[in-house]
Design an enzyme around this catalytic site. Structure first.
Site, PDB file in Angstrom:
ATOM      1  N   ARG A   1      -5.647   6.099   4.803  1.00  0.00           N
ATOM      2  CA  ARG A   1      -5.356   7.137   5.781  1.00  0.00           C
ATOM      3  C   ARG A   1      -3.869   7.455   5.680  1.00  0.00           C
ATOM      4  O   ARG A   1      -3.065   6.624   5.239  1.00  0.00           O
ATOM      5  CB  ARG A   1      -5.701   6.704   7.201  1.00  0.00           C
ATOM      6  CG  ARG A   1      -4.971   5.459   7.677  1.00  0.00           C
ATOM      7  CD  ARG A   1      -5.147   5.233   9.165  1.00  0.00           C
ATOM      8  NE  ARG A   1      -4.441   6.253   9.936  1.00  0.00           N
ATOM      9  CZ  ARG A   1      -4.488   6.331  11.264  1.00  0.00           C
ATOM     10  NH1 ARG A   1      -5.257   5.496  11.944  1.00  0.00           N
ATOM     11  NH2 ARG A   1      -3.817   7.248  11.913  1.00  0.00           N
TER      12      ARG A   1
ATOM     13  N   ALA B   1       4.286   9.436   6.133  1.00  0.00           N
ATOM     14  CA  ALA B   1       3.459  10.199   5.202  1.00  0.00           C
ATOM     15  C   ALA B   1       3.769   9.813   3.762  1.00  0.00           C
ATOM     16  O   ALA B   1       4.900   9.450   3.424  1.00  0.00           O
ATOM     17  CB  ALA B   1       3.694  11.698   5.406  1.00  0.00           C
ATOM     18  N   TYR B   2       2.742   9.872   2.912  1.00  0.00           N
ATOM     19  CA  TYR B   2       2.851   9.594   1.479  1.00  0.00           C
ATOM     20  C   TYR B   2       3.312   8.164   1.204  1.00  0.00           C
ATOM     21  O   TYR B   2       3.907   7.881   0.164  1.00  0.00           O
ATOM     22  CB  TYR B   2       3.805  10.596   0.799  1.00  0.00           C
ATOM     23  CG  TYR B   2       3.548  12.022   1.194  1.00  0.00           C
ATOM     24  CD1 TYR B   2       2.344  12.652   0.863  1.00  0.00           C
ATOM     25  CD2 TYR B   2       4.482  12.741   1.941  1.00  0.00           C
ATOM     26  CE1 TYR B   2       2.091  13.957   1.257  1.00  0.00           C
ATOM     27  CE2 TYR B   2       4.238  14.047   2.341  1.00  0.00           C
ATOM     28  CZ  TYR B   2       3.041  14.649   1.996  1.00  0.00           C
ATOM     29  OH  TYR B   2       2.790  15.941   2.388  1.00  0.00           O
ATOM     30  N   ARG B   3       3.060   7.266   2.152  1.00  0.00           N
ATOM     31  CA  ARG B   3       3.442   5.852   2.066  1.00  0.00           C
ATOM     32  C   ARG B   3       4.972   5.665   2.053  1.00  0.00           C
ATOM     33  O   ARG B   3       5.472   4.615   1.657  1.00  0.00           O
ATOM     34  CB  ARG B   3       2.826   5.177   0.826  1.00  0.00           C
ATOM     35  CG  ARG B   3       1.289   5.140   0.863  1.00  0.00           C
ATOM     36  CD  ARG B   3       0.803   4.387   2.092  1.00  0.00           C
ATOM     37  NE  ARG B   3      -0.634   4.188   2.108  1.00  0.00           N
ATOM     38  CZ  ARG B   3      -1.506   4.919   2.806  1.00  0.00           C
ATOM     39  NH1 ARG B   3      -1.068   5.935   3.547  1.00  0.00           N
ATOM     40  NH2 ARG B   3      -2.787   4.662   2.794  1.00  0.00           N
ATOM     41  N   LEU B   4       5.699   6.677   2.508  1.00  0.00           N
ATOM     42  CA  LEU B   4       7.148   6.554   2.656  1.00  0.00           C
ATOM     43  C   LEU B   4       7.430   6.090   4.081  1.00  0.00           C
ATOM     44  O   LEU B   4       7.922   6.846   4.931  1.00  0.00           O
ATOM     45  CB  LEU B   4       7.835   7.885   2.351  1.00  0.00           C
ATOM     46  CG  LEU B   4       7.642   8.404   0.921  1.00  0.00           C
ATOM     47  CD1 LEU B   4       8.334   9.747   0.748  1.00  0.00           C
ATOM     48  CD2 LEU B   4       8.178   7.391  -0.089  1.00  0.00           C
TER      49      LEU B   4
END
Length: 216
Positions: free
Chosen positions: A12, A192-195
């Protein structure tokens, strides 16, 4: 490598909120209090549930979930049987790591540092606040030891309930609290975007806290 239940496809995006240096309190315990209060207000199940990781002198690591029962600038307190596996590991290697996984808020807090026993007075104060069944249960369980059946535990419990009928249940000398004294505290906010946003407080030699942002 294949997974029949496609675990690799479980994902997610974390987009609820971000975390910046300007958001943080200079004192990590004050910042923890803010997030903890928000976790309670959000109605999270057991917001004080935390994973406690310990290791013996050989480096063998174990982890389990327990409940935080008190905290202040001195540290974070939980209670246990002093003959349990975690207590015996702490006796050999008095260090621990804590993790609060507040996943519905896309947050985690991790804490690490030395461990110390709290005073008997503090343990007694908390013990006497517990429901009767929990106080009796502390006498019944030889935590982490092998037991032949659930029925044996229940039989012992009812025997102890009878023993303490119309009596005050005393604090067992093998039961009490530990305090994890924080030396590092990290606040993790999903991004977001695993950042993800990660900020780590590290206690310096003068007792102050240095804050660094970490790469995700």
């Amino acid at each position: 490598m294949e997974s029949s239940d496609k675990i690799a496809d479980l994902r997610r995006e974390y987009t609820t909120r971000g975390l910046s240096r300007e958001d943080l309190d200079p004192n990590p315990v004050s910042q923890f209090r803010l997030w903890f209060d928000q976790a309670r207000e959000a109605g999270l199940l057991e917001p004080n549930a935390m994973t406690v990781a310990t290791a013996d002198r050989s480096g063998f690591v174990t982890a389990r979930t327990v409940l935080l029962k008190a905290y202040d600038d001195r540290g974070f307190v939980f209670f246990t049987n002093y003959t349990s596996q975690k207590a015996l590991q702490i006796a050999e290697n008095p260090q621990a790591a804590l993790l609060f996984p507040w996943l519905p808020l896309e947050r985690q807090v991790s804490i690490s540092g030395p461990v110390e026993k709290i005073s008997t007075t503090e343990s007694l104060s908390y013990f006497m606040s517990r429901p009767l069944g929990s106080r009796v249960g502390a006498w019944v369980s030889h935590q982490s030891q092998v037991v032949s059946s659930r029925k044996l535990l229940e039989t012992k419990f009812h025997e102890m309930m009878e023993k303490f009928r119309n009596k005050e249940v005393p604090l067992p000398d093998f039961w009490g609290g530990f305090r994890v004294v924080p030396r590092q505290i990290e606040f993790w906010q999903g991004g977001a975007y695993r950042l993800h946003d990660r900020f780590r407080y590290v206690q310096t030699g003068d007792g102050k806290w240095e804050i660094n942002q970490l790469q995700p």
